[in-house]
Design a protein around this motif. Structure first.
Motif, PDB file in Angstrom:
ATOM      1  N   GLU A 132       0.530  -1.496   0.020  1.00 17.53           N
ATOM      2  CA  GLU A 132      -0.193   0.260  -0.305  1.00 17.53           C
ATOM      3  C   GLU A 132       0.816   1.128   0.010  1.00 17.53           C
ATOM      4  OE1 GLU A 132      -3.416   0.533   1.814  1.00 17.53           O
ATOM      5  OE2 GLU A 132      -4.484  -1.318   1.150  1.00 17.53           O
ATOM      6  N   TYR A 155      -2.888  -3.728  -2.513  1.00 14.03           N
ATOM      7  CA  TYR A 155      -3.575  -2.985  -2.263  1.00 14.03           C
ATOM      8  C   TYR A 155      -4.239  -3.317  -1.335  1.00 14.03           C
ATOM      9  CZ  TYR A 155      -1.439   0.510  -4.522  1.00 14.03           C
ATOM     10  OH  TYR A 155      -0.480   1.314  -5.624  1.00 14.03           O
ATOM     11  N   ASP A 209      -8.319  -3.694   1.419  1.00 12.02           N
ATOM     12  CA  ASP A 209      -9.489  -4.204   0.763  1.00 12.02           C
ATOM     13  C   ASP A 209     -10.295  -2.925   1.317  1.00 12.02           C
ATOM     14  OD1 ASP A 209     -11.994  -4.962   0.238  1.00 12.02           O
ATOM     15  OD2 ASP A 209     -12.173  -6.960   1.272  1.00 12.02           O
ATOM     16  N   ARG A 249      -3.955   4.404  -5.140  1.00 11.67           N
ATOM     17  CA  ARG A 249      -4.017   3.510  -5.302  1.00 11.67           C
ATOM     18  C   ARG A 249      -3.397   4.160  -7.470  1.00 11.67           C
ATOM     19  NH1 ARG A 249      -6.495   0.916  -9.147  1.00 11.67           N
ATOM     20  NH2 ARG A 249      -5.980  -1.336  -8.830  1.00 11.67           N
ATOM     21  N   ASP A 277      -4.655  -7.249  -6.462  1.00  7.60           N
ATOM     22  CA  ASP A 277      -5.693  -6.065  -5.697  1.00  7.60           C
ATOM     23  C   ASP A 277      -6.167  -7.170  -4.308  1.00  7.60           C
ATOM     24  OD1 ASP A 277      -5.965  -3.383  -5.998  1.00  7.60           O
ATOM     25  OD2 ASP A 277      -6.110  -4.176  -7.823  1.00  7.60           O
TER      26      ASP A 277
END
Length: 342
Positions: free
Chosen positions: A248, A270, A272, A284, A305
């Motif tokens: 992240e 990344y 949730d 993002r 993701d």
């Protein structure tokens, strides 16, 4: 005590050890400070300080030379090393190397996980954090430190369901549905928070470069604020960075120098609830655009993701979430796939 009783106790001990994690065997461990510079301060009045209640006052002259902007690093070297290179762990803003240690609810953190996998792990407290120490401001650090309330990380790190989701009463806190953050340990998490400055990025990057120069070729795993540090340090030392793992990332490197990273395999992860947050969709998007720039230059970047990979409920503090070892397993598999294990 009868032989039967002794045998029963032995059996119970054997069963207990069978369920316990295997011991971590090290060939060495230690720590060091790296980086920093000497700074002269002048023009300050001499002060009289009582260091201990009831003690004799001492004159303290604040004018002179100071050692500042160094970084603290602690290392753990496994007896059976299986990582092809050392693994450096860099924490995010307002945090320290504790990020990767025992989780707030007492489970095994990523530091131990990767040690068990045979990685030599170097875990640091960046400039102006923890055991790295502070410096005077505004003389050296050119701004005031930023402190966080107990509610701030809950609402900003995608633990709670947005603004006003925190309540002093744990029973009234509003979690995101299916959240993996160990909310029962939230009070322990905020105890880790430390002040941070917004004007020390150059000093932090210089210290991380000094760490790379000392340790040598390495894999770097970094989180949040350290996004820009990880990418920029790799751009400064591309020959010494063997892989980048961005958890992240809240910042990126220099887009004009994206091609410098083309020979460094990179994993970007990344969690949730990105689309439910006011800031993270843009953060993002910036990260993915930077990854695309590296790929356009011929580089290899894997953007994961976690929900799309079937791993759901992760907060911004992925390494602390209840499924942290599942995510660590994903990282380990990626590293193995890149030929970075022995």
């Amino acid at each position: 005590m009868s032989r039967i009783a002794i045998a029963s106790i032995t059996a119970l001990l054997t069963v207990g050890h069978a369920h316990a994690a295997e011991p971590i065997t090290l060939r060495d461990m230690g720590s060091f400070h790296v980086g920093g510079r000497l700074v002269e301060i002048s023009g300050k009045p001499v002060k009289e300080v009582v260091f201990t209640p009831g003690g004799v006052p001492a004159k303290v002259d604040p004018n002179g030379t100071y050692q500042v902007e160094q970084m603290y690093v602690q290392y753990f070297l496994p007896a059976n090393e299986k990582g092809a290179y050392p693994l450096l762990m860099w924490h995010g803003g307002g945090l320290t190397g504790v990020t990767y240690e025992t989780t707030p609810d007492g489970r095994e953190g990523w530091l131990n996980y990767f040690l068990r996998k045979g990685w030599a792990v170097y875990n640091s407290d960046a400039v102006e954090r923890g055991r790295a120490g502070w410096a005077q401001y505004p003389d050296i650090f050119k701004s005031e430190p930023v402190f966080l309330t107990t509610a701030n990380p809950f609402e900003r790190f995608r633990i709670g369901d947005g603004p006003n989701s925190y309540d002093p009463d744990p029973a009234k806190r509003k979690l995101l549905p299916g959240s993996q953050f160990p909310v029962e340990g939230y009070e322990n998490f905020v105890k880790q928070n430390v002040p941070r400055w917004t004007t020390t990025d150059d000093a932090i990057i210089a210290a991380y470069i000094a760490e790379i120069d000392r340790v040598g070729p390495s894999v770097v795993l970094f989180h949040s604020q350290a996004g820009s540090f990880g990418f920029k340090v790799a751009q400064a030392r591309p020959d010494k960075i063997k892989a980048l793992i961005a958890i992240e990332p809240a910042g990126i490197g220099d887009p004009a120098k994206a091609d410098v990273l083309k020979n460094i395999p990179t994993l970007v992860i990344y969690g949730d609830y990105i689309d439910r947050d006011s800031r993270w969709p843009k953060i993002r998007a910036n990260g993915v655009a930077f990854a695309d720039a590296i790929k356009a230059a011929g580089g290899s970047v894997d953007v994961v993701d976690l929900p799309r990979a079937g791993i759901k409920g992760n907060s911004h503090m992925v390494m602390m979430d209840k499924n942290n070892l599942e995510v660590a397993g994903l990282i380990q598999k990626w590293l193995e796939g890149k030929g970075l294990t022995k």
